[in-house]
Scaffold this active site. Structure first.
Site, PDB file in Angstrom:
ATOM      1  N   MET A   1      36.539  20.092  17.698  1.00 45.20           N
ATOM      2  CA  MET A   1      36.821  20.836  16.475  1.00 45.20           C
ATOM      3  C   MET A   1      37.959  20.198  15.665  1.00 45.20           C
ATOM      4  SD  MET A   1      36.441  24.741  17.893  1.00 45.20           S
ATOM      5  CE  MET A   1      36.537  25.474  16.255  1.00 45.20           C
ATOM      6  N   HIS A   2      38.101  20.649  14.423  1.00 43.76           N
ATOM      7  CA  HIS A   2      39.277  20.428  13.574  1.00 43.76           C
ATOM      8  C   HIS A   2      39.394  19.031  12.958  1.00 43.76           C
ATOM      9  CE1 HIS A   2      40.469  24.163  15.403  1.00 43.76           C
ATOM     10  NE2 HIS A   2      40.785  23.609  16.560  1.00 43.76           N
TER      11      HIS A   2
ATOM     12  N   ASP B   1      32.908  22.952  20.283  1.00 43.43           N
ATOM     13  CA  ASP B   1      32.736  22.683  21.706  1.00 43.43           C
ATOM     14  C   ASP B   1      32.892  23.926  22.577  1.00 43.43           C
ATOM     15  OD1 ASP B   1      35.464  22.837  21.167  1.00 43.43           O
ATOM     16  OD2 ASP B   1      35.924  20.842  21.942  1.00 43.43           O
TER      17      ASP B   1
END
Length: 486
Positions: free
Chosen positions: A80-81, A237
């Site tokens: 992520m991110h 995830d």
């Protein structure tokens, strides 16, 4: 019919091929390199993800050619991110700035000052690892790249773009950008404006179990599919891991002991708790949300200690034996990349305390495992504050293969942990389930069941749990020293 799940992780890309009886027919993994060109920085080349993903698909084909040919759908899971900045030709303008990059701390304060309702809109405190602060950093320090940016995608959305030609993201991953109105499950114009962006810079949004593009026909022919597989929206995830574990009903929990560490709880509604740095995100399934306590260095701490001590992780764990009777005399603060829950401080640093001439490697290894467990305990307390306690949790992730580590975690958290062999496929298996839902329209409850087979159960031992409760108090005071090591 068969389905494929691809998990674009930080250290590797993993793919699984699953049949309609939810049996894993083939798996493939390719390692990824990570770059740290400056202090606090963490980056990867998007081209490496594409090469690794295609290599895993080709390996699945070699392992199970007939089942591969009949694949109906592909689900994507991803770290992520990360910020993938694309130009007008959809080419990356720079390496991706990853989730564990800490350079944008001051930009977090700027975002919250620019939009005072940031925490209410997103459900989260602004953190350097989120995507939005990274773009503010780029605007400030790399203005030409910011000016040329036409699209901002998360890692798995970039993989989807290359494989399908479609710029699409789903709700769970979008929640980690700080641009999503998490309660409404839509981009927030106010949060985008706080970083000088608009909706045109964002991908389209879908639910994780909805269709989200189809593989390019030329690529499908090259890879050997009978027809171009559909893609599901997929999941971040941890949300993909939840789908794979069947953690879809409110109250269901799991502990992920991967590169980072997560303690997850599914919620029926949007329940933000930003003040304690607990994440409140959308689930990958419609009408569901979740909370997480997040720790940036979990299994990564053991990997670091392995490299420092020049011993394999297996050898280090082997020195400890199967059962730990007493806490280590050494303490370890696992803040190699800073800390999220509950401190939200990218400047925190790791360290050992309590070393003496008698300290050996075994005591330090045990301290590393216990330090990660104590950090999880901090996160568990933040997650449970003002609400019902977590009754038990499933355990996944590379670190969860260690009986010793799970026994320590069960004692430190005073929480029963269950480990299922089927759950080893992790987020990639959850992504394959989402692919099936997108193709068939089945109900999530009918597909996203808990793992089959017997579980290894790690039950807290009352005496050790009491000893660790006392040790946690000492560890917490010692870990505060990390605040001064900047």
């Amino acid at each position: 019919m068969t389905y494929i799940g691809i998990d674009l992780g930080t250290s590797s890309v993993k793919a699984v091929l699953v049949d309609d009886r939810q049996r894993v027919l083939a798996t493939a993994t390719r390692e990824l390199a990570l770059s740290r060109p400056s202090p606090l920085w963490s980056e990867q080349k998007p081209a490496d993800w594409i090469a690794a993903a295609l290599a895993t698909l080709r390996e699945l084909k070699e392992t199970a050619p007939q089942d591969f040919r009949h694949c109906a759908g592909i689900g994507l899971s991803g770290q992520m991110h990360g910020a993938v900045l694309l130009d007008e030709s959809d080419e990356p303008l720079r390496p991706c700035i990853l989730w564990n990059d800490g350079r944008a701390a001051s930009e977090c304060a700027e975002i919250e000052a620019s939009e005072p309702n940031s925490r209410a809109i997103t459900g989260n405190i602004a953190m350097p690892g989120f995507t939005a602060p990274k773009l503010l950093w780029v605007r400030k320090h790399e203005p030409d790249i910011f000016r040329r940016t036409r699209k901002v995608l998360l890692p798995k959305a970039y993989l989807r773009l290359v494989l399908t030609g479609e710029a699409i993201e789903e709700m769970s991953d979008a929640s980690g950008t700080l641009w999503l109105d998490t309660g409404r499950r839509d981009w927030s114009d106010r949060m985008l404006a706080a970083t000088g962006l608009g909706r045109s810079h964002m991908p389209a949004l879908v639910e994780g179990s909805q269709t989200a593009g189809r593989m390019r026909p030329d690529l499908a022919r090259e890879l050997g599919f009978d027809t171009s597989p559909f893609f599901a929206g997929g999941a971040g995830d941890n949300a993909a891991g939840a789908v794979g574990l069947g953690a879809v009903a409110p109250g269901s929990s799991f502990l992920s002991l991967g590169t980072s560490g997560v303690l997850w709880r599914t919620t029926a509604g949007f329940e933000p708790r930003a003040g304690s740095a607990v994440h409140a995100f959308c689930h990958a399934l419609p009408g569901r949300w979740h909370q997480m306590s997040v720790h940036l260095s979990a299994a990564a701490s053991l990997s670091w200690w392995s490299s420092i001590s020049r011993q394999s992780e297996a050898a280090l764990l082997g020195e400890l034996g199967a059962q730990i009777e007493n806490p280590s005399p050494v303490l370890f603060a696992p803040y190699l990349s800073g800390k999220r829950t509950p401190h939200n401080d990218p400047q925190l640093r790791a360290g050992f305390l309590g070393l003496s001439h008698d300290t050996d490697r075994k005591a330090m290894t045990q301290a590393v495992l216990e330090g990660v467990a104590f950090a999880f305990r901090d996160g568990k307390e933040a997650l449970e504050a003002g609400t019902s306690p977590i009754g038990e949790a499933m355990a996944i992730g590379g670190g969860a293969r260690s009986d010793t580590w799970l026994a320590i975690l069960a004692d430190v958290l005073n929480l029963p942990l269950r480990r299922y062999r089927q759950a080893e496929a992790g987020a990639a298996f959850g992504a394959a389930r989402l692919a099936r839902l997108a193709c068939t329209g089945e109900s999530p409850e009918g597909v996203c069941s808990p793992p089959l087979g017997e579980a290894d159960i790690f039950t807290p031992h009352s005496d050790r749990a009491a000893a660790y409760a006392e040790r946690h108090t000492v560890w917490r005071r010692a870990a505060e020293v990390s605040h001064t090591l900047r």
